[in-house]
Design a protein around this motif. Structure first.
Motif, PDB file in Angstrom:
ATOM      1  N   ASN A  86      37.412 -11.780   6.071  1.00  0.00           N
ATOM      2  CA  ASN A  86      36.965 -11.620   4.687  1.00  0.00           C
ATOM      3  C   ASN A  86      35.682 -12.421   4.504  1.00  0.00           C
ATOM      4  O   ASN A  86      35.645 -13.615   4.812  1.00  0.00           O
ATOM      5  N   THR A  87      34.648 -11.769   4.033  1.00  0.00           N
ATOM      6  CA  THR A  87      33.353 -12.402   3.798  1.00  0.00           C
ATOM      7  C   THR A  87      32.893 -12.062   2.388  1.00  0.00           C
ATOM      8  O   THR A  87      32.996 -10.911   1.964  1.00  0.00           O
ATOM      9  N   ILE A  88      32.387 -13.042   1.679  1.00  0.00           N
ATOM     10  CA  ILE A  88      31.827 -12.803   0.354  1.00  0.00           C
ATOM     11  C   ILE A  88      30.425 -12.237   0.534  1.00  0.00           C
ATOM     12  O   ILE A  88      29.590 -12.843   1.204  1.00  0.00           O
ATOM     13  N   CYS A  89      30.167 -11.078  -0.041  1.00  0.00           N
ATOM     14  CA  CYS A  89      28.834 -10.470   0.008  1.00  0.00           C
ATOM     15  C   CYS A  89      28.149 -10.731  -1.320  1.00  0.00           C
ATOM     16  O   CYS A  89      28.653 -10.339  -2.377  1.00  0.00           O
ATOM     17  N   LEU A  90      27.011 -11.397  -1.263  1.00  0.00           N
ATOM     18  CA  LEU A  90      26.232 -11.734  -2.457  1.00  0.00           C
ATOM     19  C   LEU A  90      24.941 -10.920  -2.457  1.00  0.00           C
ATOM     20  O   LEU A  90      24.185 -10.950  -1.485  1.00  0.00           O
ATOM     21  N   TRP A  91      24.701 -10.204  -3.522  1.00  0.00           N
ATOM     22  CA  TRP A  91      23.538  -9.334  -3.657  1.00  0.00           C
ATOM     23  C   TRP A  91      22.372 -10.128  -4.224  1.00  0.00           C
ATOM     24  O   TRP A  91      22.485 -10.757  -5.278  1.00  0.00           O
ATOM     25  N   TYR A  92      21.271 -10.115  -3.530  1.00  0.00           N
ATOM     26  CA  TYR A  92      20.035 -10.751  -3.991  1.00  0.00           C
ATOM     27  C   TYR A  92      18.957  -9.692  -4.128  1.00  0.00           C
ATOM     28  O   TYR A  92      18.973  -8.679  -3.427  1.00  0.00           O
ATOM     29  N   GLU A  93      18.014  -9.947  -5.012  1.00  0.00           N
ATOM     30  CA  GLU A  93      16.905  -9.008  -5.149  1.00  0.00           C
ATOM     31  C   GLU A  93      16.097  -8.985  -3.852  1.00  0.00           C
ATOM     32  O   GLU A  93      15.848  -7.920  -3.305  1.00  0.00           O
ATOM     33  N   LYS A  94      15.694 -10.177  -3.364  1.00  0.00           N
ATOM     34  CA  LYS A  94      14.861 -10.211  -2.156  1.00  0.00           C
ATOM     35  C   LYS A  94      14.895 -11.544  -1.416  1.00  0.00           C
ATOM     36  O   LYS A  94      14.297 -11.667  -0.361  1.00  0.00           O
ATOM     37  N   ASP A  95      15.579 -12.544  -1.946  1.00  0.00           N
ATOM     38  CA  ASP A  95      15.471 -13.896  -1.405  1.00  0.00           C
ATOM     39  C   ASP A  95      16.770 -14.428  -0.798  1.00  0.00           C
ATOM     40  O   ASP A  95      17.058 -15.620  -0.886  1.00  0.00           O
ATOM     41  N   ALA A  96      17.564 -13.578  -0.171  1.00  0.00           N
ATOM     42  CA  ALA A  96      18.833 -14.025   0.411  1.00  0.00           C
ATOM     43  C   ALA A  96      18.630 -15.147   1.421  1.00  0.00           C
ATOM     44  O   ALA A  96      19.400 -16.111   1.451  1.00  0.00           O
ATOM     45  N   GLU A  97      17.599 -15.057   2.236  1.00  0.00           N
ATOM     46  CA  GLU A  97      17.385 -16.091   3.248  1.00  0.00           C
ATOM     47  C   GLU A  97      17.033 -17.431   2.603  1.00  0.00           C
ATOM     48  O   GLU A  97      17.580 -18.476   2.982  1.00  0.00           O
TER      49      GLU A  97
END
Length: 159
Positions: free
Chosen positions: A6-17
């Protein structure tokens, strides 16, 4: 690399890194594990752009997805970070708010990428769990706070 069940997926506009690197620098047991680039063009970017980032926050496996602006973060999801004392509470709160974030109420704040955090001293959690009059006093004290003041929570616990 083992893949978590199980992994939490977090949506970012463009700056996930950038977000993942900030979390890794800020919280214990946190790290950037991998950066994956898009193998082809996609609706929110082009081939070679960072598409996903595998990271942990306090040991919790996460994936940041650079998916574009269509799905912004909301208070419907937050990380709750348990703190031992005022010093630790201040350190995390100030790191988030001082890095372009925003203060909110009752121990909540938002980072500059829109992700919500609850910086929650154990004294608050324990006071609420006590139930009865103690929980009522702690709750009333918390409702007047932005960042949690541990001394005021402990005073409310004692009555």
């Amino acid at each position: 690399m083992a893949i978590a069940k199980n992994t939490i997926c977090l949506w970012y506009e463009k700056d996930a890194e950038a977000a993942a690197r900030f979390y890794a620098e800020t919280f214990p047991d946190s790290a950037v594990l991998a950066v994956h680039r898009a193998p082809g063009n996609h609706p929110s970017g082009k081939k070679g752009d960072v598409l996903t980032v595998d990271f942990t926050v306090c040991g919790i496996p996460c994936m940041g997805l650079n998916g574009g602006p269509i799905f912004p973060q909301s208070e419907a999801f937050s990380f709750q970070i348990a703190t031992e004392d005022q010093e630790e509470t201040d350190r995390y709160w100030n790191a988030i708010v001082g890095n372009g974030g925003q203060e909110s109420a009752c121990g909540w704040c938002k980072d500059k990428w829109g992700l919500n955090w609850q910086i929650t001293p154990k004294a608050l959690t324990e006071g609420m769990a006590a139930g009865g009059a103690e929980a009522e006093r702690v709750f009333a004290a918390m409702m007047e706070m932005g960042k949690i003041d541990v001394a005021k929570i402990e005073a409310a616990r004692r009555g």
